[in-house]
Design a protein around this motif. Structure first.
Motif, short mmCIF file in Angstrom:
data_model
loop_
_atom_site.label_atom_id
_atom_site.label_comp_id
_atom_site.label_asym_id
_atom_site.label_seq_id
_atom_site.Cartn_x
_atom_site.Cartn_y
_atom_site.Cartn_z
N VAL A 101 0.84 -1.20 0.00
CA VAL A 101 0.00 0.00 0.00
C VAL A 101 0.88 1.26 0.00
O VAL A 101 1.22 1.81 1.04
CB VAL A 101 -0.98 0.01 1.21
N GLY A 102 1.26 1.66 -1.22
CA GLY A 102 2.00 2.92 -1.37
C GLY A 102 1.09 4.11 -1.12
O GLY A 102 1.56 5.23 -0.89
N GLY A 103 -0.22 3.85 -1.15
CA GLY A 103 -1.22 4.90 -0.89
C GLY A 103 -1.01 5.62 0.43
O GLY A 103 -1.48 6.76 0.59
N ILE A 104 -0.30 5.02 1.36
CA ILE A 104 -0.06 5.73 2.63
C ILE A 104 0.79 6.98 2.43
O ILE A 104 0.83 7.84 3.28
CB ILE A 104 0.58 4.84 3.73
N ARG A 105 1.47 7.07 1.27
CA ARG A 105 2.28 8.27 1.00
C ARG A 105 1.43 9.40 0.41
O ARG A 105 1.95 10.45 0.08
CB ARG A 105 3.47 7.93 0.09
N HIS A 143 4.34 16.48 -2.31
CA HIS A 143 4.72 16.80 -0.92
C HIS A 143 5.91 15.99 -0.44
O HIS A 143 6.46 16.25 0.63
CB HIS A 143 3.53 16.53 0.01
N MET A 144 6.32 14.95 -1.20
CA MET A 144 7.30 13.99 -0.66
C MET A 144 8.65 14.63 -0.31
O MET A 144 9.24 14.29 0.71
CB MET A 144 7.51 12.82 -1.64
N LYS A 145 9.11 15.54 -1.17
CA LYS A 145 10.45 16.09 -0.92
C LYS A 145 10.48 16.85 0.42
O LYS A 145 11.34 16.59 1.26
CB LYS A 145 10.86 17.02 -2.08
N GLU A 146 9.48 17.71 0.59
CA GLU A 146 9.43 18.49 1.83
C GLU A 146 9.21 17.59 3.04
O GLU A 146 9.83 17.77 4.10
CB GLU A 146 8.32 19.53 1.72
N PHE A 147 8.32 16.59 2.85
CA PHE A 147 8.04 15.66 3.95
C PHE A 147 9.31 14.94 4.39
O PHE A 147 9.63 14.87 5.58
CB PHE A 147 6.96 14.66 3.52
N LEU A 148 10.04 14.41 3.41
CA LEU A 148 11.26 13.66 3.74
C LEU A 148 12.30 14.58 4.39
O LEU A 148 12.94 14.21 5.38
CB LEU A 148 11.84 13.00 2.49
#
Ligand SMILES: Cc1cc2nc3c(=O)[nH]c(=O)nc-3n(C[C@H](O)[C@H](O)[C@H](O)COP(=O)(O)O)c2cc1C
Length: 245
Positions: free
Chosen positions: A133-137, A232-237
Motif C-alpha cells: 500500500v504505497g497509498g499511505i504516502r 509533498h514527498m520532498k518536503e516531507f522527507l
C-alpha cells in the motif's frame, strides 16, 4: 521445477481477504524471515509498525484513498525506513555522526523494501495473500503522526496481509529481453517490445473485466507522468531529516 521459483512466479496482489486471523506466531515468523533479507552494511535500517488499533486502521485506509483491504485484511503492517536507531547506536559508540544524507535515504528505503519482499514471499509460502500500500504516502505526515514516528523514520509503504478471498490471474510482466541487457543499455528495441507487451496487457485487461477495460501498459502509466505525483514527498522527507544533504 524449483518450488521456490514457482512460488515467486505465482505472486499476485490480493485485495480481498477472508475473515480469518493470521496466528500471532506465524506473523512473527514472517517478520523474522523479513529480517533475514540482505541489509546494507548490516544496518537493518527499518522498523515495522503493526497497526492493531481499529480506528487507526480506518484512518490509514482513508488516507490511502479509501482502500478497504487495509481494514479488512487480517493484519496491516507499515514498513518504515529507519535511520534513527542505527545513527544513535553509532553515536553512543563514539561516532561524530552525519545525518540527513541522501545516500542514507536510499539505504533505508532499499533495506525496508528488501525486508518487506521477504515477508511477502514468506507469507505467500504459507498460503497468505498481500497487497503493498504505497497509498499511505498520499498523506505521509498524518500517517507518521498516527504511528508516532520519530525524526529519521518515514513510512515507505504499508502491507495488507491475510487469507485470500479471491484468486486473480498472475499479471504479465515485460518481456525478459526488455529489462535484461547484456553489457550495456540498449533500448533500441524498446518501442517494438513495448508495443507487443501493450497487446498482452490489453488482452489481460479485457479478460479480467469481461471486456470492460480497454487499456494497456502504456496507457495505465499516463497518470503517473502527467500529474505531479505526491509533490509533498520532498518536503516531507526533508522535514523528517532525510535527503537534506
Ligand atoms: C511499493 C508498492 C506500492 C503499492 N501500492 C499499492 C496501493 O496503494 N494499492 C494497491 O491496490 N496496490 C498497490 N500496489 C500493488 C501494485 O499495483 C501491484 O503489485 C502491481 O500492479 C502488479 O500486480 P501484482 O502484484 O498482482 O503482480 C503497490 C505495489 C508496490 C510494490
Amino acid at each position: 521445477m524449483n518450488p521456490t521459483i514457482e512460488l515467486i512466479k505465482s505472486h499476485r496482489s490480493i485485495r480481498k481477504f477472508k475473515d480469518q486471523k493470521i496466528p500471532r506466531e506465524l506473523l512473527e515468523e514472517l517478520v523474522r524471515a523479513g529480517q533475514c533479507a540482505a541489509t546494507s552494511n548490516h544496518v537493518q535500517a527499518y522498523s515495522i509498525i503493526h497497526v492493531v488499533n481499529p480506528e487507526n486502521r480506518q484512518r490509514i485506509s482513508e488516507l490511502a484513498g479509501g482502500q478497504a483491504h487495509v481494514v479488512e485484511a487480517s493484519d496491516f503492517l507499515v514498513f518504515c525506513a529507519d535511520m534513527k536507531r542505527s545513527t544513535e547506536a553509532a553515536e553512543r559508540a563514539g561516532a561524530d555522526v552525519v545525518r540527513g544524507m541522501t545516500e542514507q535515504l536510499v539505504v533505508a528505503s532499499v533495506d525496508a523494501a528488501l525486508m518487506a519482499q521477504n515477508v511477502a514471499v514468506a507469507a505467500e509460502s504459507e498460503g497468505l495473500g498481500l497487497c503493498y500500500v504505497g497509498g499511505i504516502r498520499n498523506d505521509p505526515a498524518q500517517v507518521a503522526e498516527i504511528l508516532k514516528l520519530p525524526e529519521h523514520v518515514y513510512p515507505v509503504f504499508g502491507m495488507s496481509l491475510g487469507y485470500p478471498d479471491q484468486n486473480p490471474e498472475v499479471k504479465p510482466r515485460l518481456p525478459l529481453e526488455t529489462i535484461l541487457k547484456e553489457d550495456y543499455y540498449d533500448g533500441s528495441k524498446d518501442e517494438e517490445q513495448i508495443a507487443g507487451f501493450d497487446d498482452t496487457m490489453h488482452q489481460y485487461y479485457l479478460d479480467r473485466t469481461g471486456g470492460n477495460k480497454d487499456s494497456n501498459w502504456s496507457k495505465e502509466l499516463k497518470p503517473l507522468f502527467t500529474t505531479k505525483l505526491r509533490p509533498h514527498m520532498k518536503e516531507f522527507l526533508n522535514k523528517r531529516g532525510f535527503g537534506v544533504k
